[in-house]
Design an enzyme around this catalytic site. Structure first.
Site, PDB file in Angstrom:
ATOM      1  N   GLY A  38     -13.009   7.996   1.507  1.00  0.00           N
ATOM      2  CA  GLY A  38     -12.690   8.148   0.452  1.00  0.00           C
ATOM      3  C   GLY A  38     -13.241   8.357  -0.771  1.00  0.00           C
ATOM      4  O   GLY A  38     -12.963   9.166  -2.049  1.00  0.00           O
ATOM      5  N   GLY A  39     -14.990   8.373  -0.807  1.00  0.00           N
ATOM      6  CA  GLY A  39     -15.133   8.155  -1.634  1.00  0.00           C
ATOM      7  C   GLY A  39     -15.127   7.200  -2.769  1.00  0.00           C
ATOM      8  O   GLY A  39     -14.335   6.674  -3.055  1.00  0.00           O
ATOM      9  N   THR A 160     -21.753  14.612  -1.592  1.00  0.00           N
ATOM     10  CA  THR A 160     -21.958  13.266  -1.913  1.00  0.00           C
ATOM     11  C   THR A 160     -22.119  13.077  -3.120  1.00  0.00           C
ATOM     12  O   THR A 160     -21.661  11.697  -3.237  1.00  0.00           O
ATOM     13  CB  THR A 160     -23.711  13.441  -1.952  1.00  0.00           C
ATOM     14  OG1 THR A 160     -24.321  14.199  -2.835  1.00  0.00           O
ATOM     15  CG2 THR A 160     -24.079  13.742  -0.389  1.00  0.00           C
ATOM     16  N   GLY A 202     -13.327   7.196 -20.568  1.00  0.00           N
ATOM     17  CA  GLY A 202     -13.556   6.194 -21.578  1.00  0.00           C
ATOM     18  C   GLY A 202     -12.035   6.461 -21.383  1.00  0.00           C
ATOM     19  O   GLY A 202     -11.352   5.007 -22.541  1.00  0.00           O
ATOM     20  N   HIS A 458      19.285  18.762 -15.980  1.00  0.00           N
ATOM     21  CA  HIS A 458      19.696  18.183 -16.999  1.00  0.00           C
ATOM     22  C   HIS A 458      20.232  16.726 -16.263  1.00  0.00           C
ATOM     23  O   HIS A 458      21.365  16.788 -15.671  1.00  0.00           O
ATOM     24  CB  HIS A 458      20.741  18.697 -18.293  1.00  0.00           C
ATOM     25  CG  HIS A 458      21.073  18.045 -18.992  1.00  0.00           C
ATOM     26  ND1 HIS A 458      19.813  17.795 -20.091  1.00  0.00           N
ATOM     27  CD2 HIS A 458      22.189  17.197 -18.870  1.00  0.00           C
ATOM     28  CE1 HIS A 458      20.297  16.783 -21.700  1.00  0.00           C
ATOM     29  NE2 HIS A 458      21.748  16.502 -20.498  1.00  0.00           N
TER      30      HIS A 458
END
Length: 485
Positions: A38-39, A160, A202, A458
């Site tokens: 999953g990194g 990577t 951030g 809607h």
């Protein structure tokens, strides 16, 4: 004979997707990963931050429950429970990815890959080092570590990823100065936080900490927050942040962090001064994970920043070596990495597939959310285009009123001559979901007329696309008519 048809280095949202697609093409595939599959996205980025932001949103809704006629006591935050929920979600998804790799007969190899040639690697054990920031996800193997096995393949995909950039100022290595990844190690919400960098990372952490009661100041060197977005979006987010008590210092930089109890952050800019903080979170860019990867041995070219150079088929300048995801330095987004992974796997399997970056949506999960696709107004005008620009506020939608979220707007940038949609920019509730219609419109080269004539359900938030298109055409129904001279 090589061990595999394809060897993928890295199991993030690009790597594991490439591995699965290649296996579906009938190739034998190996995947080398140092941590859980999953990194960064799944383990230290997209998913865990969104899980915690959802907790922050729930906290805010409960605080505002009286606005909906619901009576509750004063809510409190159990930060440990917030973190446990996040961990459970991450583990479940990581286990799911591991299961998908197994189901597709992908061989997963644990360890650090170091290239010993274009299509050969040695796998080094990472041992029992802690997972995550500072651990095997980023760190090169200790000096003297020996390879446990050598692996070869017909083709190799480098996937990577990247890691947070360090802040090049005095005091950046002090205790209490953390990256966005390191923020997950906090066991309680800090009282005072200074966030260096007002881009997506951030801004999201600023939202989270502020919702949970921290005093937050964001320092951004560009004139607006989220500088990659349309200037109107950045200005709107700054107004929203300030209305929530978040300090916003744009066109400003941090020149030093001083030792004190608490830390003191030296800010230069229109409002220079010292800001006291218990935690300083650095969210100012990312750098590629190419350290100790052996790219020089393999002959793979990188640019001056260390990103791997690729073409639109994800090929490097070395035959049989591909690269995808953040390590390429293109649009550093998880969904871009996944799409690059599909392209690379298809090309490896012999198909003619190319990557097109013109229609790539982006989303920032602040409160309110931000999302965009295509050209912003400044970019379109800089390119010499004659454009029509129109906005429609969420406050004009019945669903937005019932939803209790009326802040924000959609902005459409379109060509004046033919009405072709060039860009869509949203700040407001569910912006990340609404942007899909904009992406589809750009993909299909849709016009303002076509968007306006599409019947929208809607009451929904999705009506905002139709309404903004009507404004651009000079035919608004739920907005004031255009002024006539």
């Amino acid at each position: 004979m090589p061990d595999f048809d394809l060897l993928v280095l890295g199991g993030g949202p690009g790597g594991y997707v490439a591995a699965i697609r290649a296996a579906q093409h009938g190739l034998s595939v190996g995947l080398v990963e140092k941590e859980r599959p999953g990194g960064v996205c799944l383990n230290w980025g997209c998913i865990p931050t969104k899980a915690m932001l959802r907790s922050a949103e729930a906290f805010d809704v409960v605080r505002r429950a009286h606005e909906f006629g619901v009576c509750t006591g004063e809510p409190t935050v159990d930060y440990d429970a917030v973190r446990r929920r996040k961990d459970d979600i991450v583990k479940g998804l990581a286990d799911g990815v591991a299961g998908l790799l197994r189901a597709n007969s992908v061989t997963t190899i644990a360890g650090h890959a170091r290239m010993t040639g274009p299509t050969s690697v040695e796998i080094l054990e990472v041992g029992d080092a802690p997972l995550g920031p500072g651990g095997p996800l980023y760190a090169a193997p200790p000096t003297g570590t020996t390879a446990t096995r050598s692996v070869s393949a017909r083709d190799v995909v480098i996937a990577t990823g990247s890691r947070p950039a360090e802040l090049p100022v005095p005091g950046a290595d002090l205790p209490g100065v953390i990256t966005s990844d390191g923020a997950f190690g906090l066991t309680e919400v800090p009282e005072r936080v200074v966030i260096v960098g007002g881009s997506a990372v951030g801004a999201e952490w600023a939202t989270l900490f502020a919702e949970f009661g921290a005093a937050v100041t964001v320092v951004e060197m560009q004139p607006t927050l989220v500088p990659a977005e349309d200037a109107a979006i950045g200005a709107a987010l700054a107004r929203s942040f300030r209305s929530r008590g978040i300090g916003v210092l744009t066109s400003s930089t941090v020149s030093a962090i001083e030792v004190a109890a608490p830390l003191r952050v030296v800010v230069d800019g229109p409002e220079p001064g010292l800001i006291e903080a218990d935690v300083v979170l650095v969210g100012a860019g990312r750098v590629p994970n190419t350290r100790d990867l052996g790219l020089d041995v393999a002959g793979v070219t990188t640019d001056r920043r260390g990103f791997v150079t690729v073409d639109d088929r994800m090929r490097t300048d070395v035959e049989h070596v591909f690269a995808i995801g953040d390590v390429t330095g293109r649009a550093m987004l998880a969904h871009v990495a996944s799409h690059q992974g599909l392209v690379a796997a298809d090309v490896v399997a012999g198909h003619d597939r190319r990557m097109d970056y013109r229609v790539v949506p982006a989303a920032t999960f602040t409160h309110p959310e931000i999302a965009s696709v295509g050209l912003n107004e400044a970019a379109a005008r800089k390119a010499g285009m004659d454009v029509t620009v129109a906005t429609f506020p969420f406050a004009g939608l019945g669903r937005s009123r019932t939803f209790g979220r009326t802040e924000g707007f959609m902005k459409i940038v379109a060509g004046t001559a033919h009405g072709e949609i060039l860009g869509v920019h949203v700040i407001g509730p569910s912006a990340s979901d609404l942007i899909t219609e904009g992406a589809l419109a750009l993909t299909l080269e849709a016009t303002l007329d076509e968007l306006a004539e599409t019947v929208h359900a809607h009451p929904t938030l999705g009506e905002i696309g139709m309404e903004a298109a009507l404004v651009a055409l000079g035919l608004p129904v739920h907005a004031n008519p255009p002024r006539t001279r």
